[in-house]
Write an enzyme that holds these catalytic residues in place. Structure first.
Site, short mmCIF file in Angstrom:
data_model
loop_
_atom_site.label_atom_id
_atom_site.label_comp_id
_atom_site.label_asym_id
_atom_site.label_seq_id
_atom_site.Cartn_x
_atom_site.Cartn_y
_atom_site.Cartn_z
N TYR A 1 16.36 -2.77 6.21
CA TYR A 1 16.95 -4.00 5.84
C TYR A 1 18.69 -3.82 5.91
O TYR A 1 19.52 -4.96 5.94
CB TYR A 1 16.75 -4.82 4.46
CG TYR A 1 15.37 -4.95 4.21
CD1 TYR A 1 14.27 -5.01 5.45
CD2 TYR A 1 14.96 -5.66 3.20
CE1 TYR A 1 12.95 -5.45 5.00
CE2 TYR A 1 13.52 -6.01 2.75
CZ TYR A 1 12.77 -5.85 3.77
OH TYR A 1 11.36 -6.40 3.23
N HIS B 1 6.94 1.49 4.39
CA HIS B 1 7.14 0.36 4.68
C HIS B 1 6.21 -0.22 5.71
O HIS B 1 5.45 -1.43 5.75
CB HIS B 1 8.52 0.25 5.34
CG HIS B 1 9.11 -1.08 5.42
ND1 HIS B 1 10.43 -1.50 5.43
CD2 HIS B 1 8.48 -2.54 5.65
CE1 HIS B 1 10.82 -2.82 5.65
NE2 HIS B 1 9.36 -3.47 5.52
#
Length: 267
Positions: free
Chosen positions: A39, A97
């Site tokens: 991110y 992730h």
């Protein structure tokens, strides 16, 4: 430790935008924050938390290890880097992730590194994200069901992921729903709007309550303080059988998170 049912997601939020979102969320009562290495906002999230009046001990912080860092040589150093950016000495939850594309890094290698990170006190819990039934079964076989705190996956009224949900329940694995609001599509949905009107709620609250009533954690994001406050009211909303039946009809397998070259073969 149990996972909070409700938290703030920070996907796609960067710079001052994510700082303001986290600040507002903490102000109105959020205590769980979800971020990820990819991110590129961990430093800003850390800044917002540090500058807030909320003690670190009252927060539940989650980050996710990117695919480039899943090897045993890279995972722990990358997590230590995330901790520095977030200005904390530990994560409450650290996830893989996405599964390693093409199985380039064996899952056992990544999970063993995460378990080592937990043993070192770098994270209190570990888990996975975007894992299919087969991958989740493999993770359980490697690490044990008791060591997988959650599988964070896309679940929304339009992608109800029923096969995976059933498998996770059978195995005793908690699920965290992301993109529960389907990038805001739920706000405009006539079925959800009708249910919302019946309860004096919003369509977004209905979508979140639907996920919560199934036992999932949710991590909606917003840049508007009013929406953050509104979303936080979802746990108090109880949907009846008629409401749930209506939402069940919305499932159309519409997946929004499906990155080329990274996504696994979905169930």
């Amino acid at each position: 430790m149990t996972l909070p049912a409700f938290g703030l997601g920070t996907f796609r939020l960067k710079g001052q935008t994510v700082i303001d979102s986290v600040r507002s969320a903490l102000d109105v009562g959020y205590r769980a924050i979800d971020t990820a290495q990819i991110y590129e906002n961990e430093a800003e999230v850390g800044q917002a938390i540090t500058e807030s009046s909320v003690p670190r001990g009252d927060l539940f912080l989650t980050t996710k290890i990117w695919t480039d860092n899943l090897s045993k040589e890279k995972l722990i150093p990358s997590l230590q880097d995330s901790l520095k950016k977030l200005r904390t000495d530990h994560m409450d939850l650290t996830l893989i992730h996405w599964p390693s594309p093409g199985g380039a890094v064996p899952l056992a290698e990544s999970l063993e590194a995460l378990l080592e990170a937990r043993q070192q006190g770098l994270t209190r819990q570990i888990g996975v994200s975007n894992f299919t039934i087969a991958l989740l079964g493999e993770a359980i076989a490697i690490a044990g069901q008791e060591n997988i705190a959650t599988n964070q996956v896309e679940i929304s009224p339009y992608l109800q992921n029923r096969k995976l949900v059933a498998f996770a329940r059978e195995q005793g694995i908690h699920l965290t729903s992301y993109m529960t609001l389907a990038y805001g599509k739920t706000v405009q949905d006539p079925v959800l709007q009708q249910i919302a009107a019946k309860h004096g709620a919003t369509a977004a609250q209905v979508a979140l309550a639907w996920a919560l009533q199934q036992g999932f954690s949710v991590i909606p994001s917003s840049t508007r303080r009013a929406n953050l406050e509104s979303n936080l009211k979802a746990p108090a909303l109880r949907l009846d059988d008629e409401d749930l039946a209506g939402i069940a009809t919305l499932d159309r397998g519409e997946r929004l998170a499906n990155p080329d070259g990274i996504a696994p073969q979905w169930d």
